[in-house]
Design an enzyme around this catalytic site. Structure first.
Site, PDB file in Angstrom:
ATOM      1  N   GLU A 265      76.215  31.839  49.346  1.00 50.36           N
ATOM      2  CA  GLU A 265      77.444  31.221  50.144  1.00 50.36           C
ATOM      3  C   GLU A 265      78.408  31.678  49.494  1.00 50.36           C
ATOM      4  OE1 GLU A 265      78.160  26.771  48.851  1.00 50.36           O
ATOM      5  OE2 GLU A 265      76.253  27.198  49.656  1.00 50.36           O
TER       6      GLU A 265
ATOM      7  N   ARG B   7      71.394  22.527  47.065  1.00 44.73           N
ATOM      8  CA  ARG B   7      71.797  23.912  46.730  1.00 44.73           C
ATOM      9  C   ARG B   7      70.951  24.860  47.447  1.00 44.73           C
ATOM     10  NH1 ARG B   7      75.534  21.602  45.478  1.00 44.73           N
ATOM     11  NH2 ARG B   7      76.760  21.561  43.501  1.00 44.73           N
TER      12      ARG B   7
END
Length: 328
Positions: free
Chosen positions: A261, A232
């Protein structure tokens, strides 16, 4: 059930359609957000991915719209407010494991690419440049690797590393007894990072480890070490990692995930001006490799994701125990 599926690409639609067990599906390309939550009216369940965000405000609307179930087609759930879900009476189910080997293999692909610079060599030879200048790597055999997190993916990566003859040391608040029996040594984060040639992150994002790789922990890294993150984006403090790259203290960076992202990944922005200054800066480094959250992306994994997602949906409809429910 009537299921609204968000953040879909062509491949999502293909696998989720092929493995459908009789539900009525509607696909939406955009991620779920407060701005489009009105689209969920008339559905029984939602199917979400890593860049869909469901906070307290979203759950209040979902409760109004009669949503009873959220099916996560991923393992992570840091983008879901579980407290709000419980308050709204909405069950949250996930896919806890889908081909951990896929992500582990992608992590190793990033290690090999950064180390042996095969992407640069390929581009050179296509242009008739057969020079070896600037392409030198190092042997993985005998190199110390810091394995951060030894869940399913970390365990798969450990076995790959041992196949290469690496010396592996791990950090995990819950050491894996099976791996310890095989000789894996655990230590504190500082002990594990010290003298490691490669540091690879394989842990979920929780409040306790947010930005665990920062200016402080980077000081434990061996000068010139490689950092790989296929877990992550929020595990690393990107500006502080950039500082370490600029100083040369961090020698290589490979990321398949990025904290911001959701605004970039899974879409084509090639005709747009890059407004995210952090990722633009990262892309300017010759020793940085970025992929767009594709570690999971194998046919095997997509089949498992679809199959488990529908098993979760069918269990909810049948009223049987929900093995993959995520609790507050």
């Amino acid at each position: 059930m009537k299921i609204a599926i968000f953040s879909t690409c062509n491949y999502d639609q293909q696998f989720l359609t092929d493995f459908n067990t009789g539900h009525e599906l509607s696909f939406f390309a955009e991620p779920l957000s407060l701005q489009n939550v009105m689209l969920t009216k008339g559905f029984d369940a939602l199917c979400l991915f890593v860049n869909d965000h469901a906070n307290a405000q979203v759950f209040a609307k979902l409760e109004e719209n009669g949503i009873r179930l959220i099916l996560l087609r991923c393992a992570g759930f840091n983008n879901i407010d579980l407290t709000a879900a419980a308050a709204a009476g909405i069950k949250v189910l996930r896919v806890p494991a889908y081909s951990p080997q896929a992500v582990a293999e992608h992590a190793m692909a990033m290690v090999l690419t950064l180390n042996r610079k095969t992407h640069k060599a390929h581009n050179r030879t296509r242009e008739g440049n057969f020079s070896l200048e600037g392409l030198m790597g190092f042997n993985l055999h005998g190199a110390k690797v810091a394995l951060i997190g030894t869940g399913n993916i970390g365990k798969a990566f450990y076995h790959i590393l041992k196949g290469f003859g690496c010396q592996v040391m791990a950090y995990d608040p819950k050491p894996d007894q099976e791996l310890m029996a095989k000789g894996l040594q655990y230590g504190t984060l500082a002990e594990v990072l010290a003298d490691a040639v490669i540091v690879s992150l394989h842990c979920p994002l929780v409040p306790e480890n947010h930005h665990m790789i920062n200016s402080t922990t980077l000081q434990f890294f061996k000068k010139g070490a490689m950092l790989i993150n296929t877990s992550r984006g929020g595990l690393i403090n990107t500006p502080e990692v950039i500082t370490a790259l600029k100083s040369g203290h961090l020698g290589y960076l490979g990321i398949d995930v990025y904290e911001q992202e959701s605004k970039l990944f899974f879409a084509d922005h090639s005709a747009e001006i890059m407004t995210d200054e952090l990722i633009a800066r990262l892309m300017s480094f010759p020793n940085v490799l970025i992929t767009a959250h594709q570690g999971f992306f194998t046919k095997n994994a997509m089949e498992q994701i679809a199959g488990t997602t529908y098993s979760n949906a069918d269990a909810f409809v049948a009223g049987i125990p929900l093995a993959n429910e995520v609790y507050e």
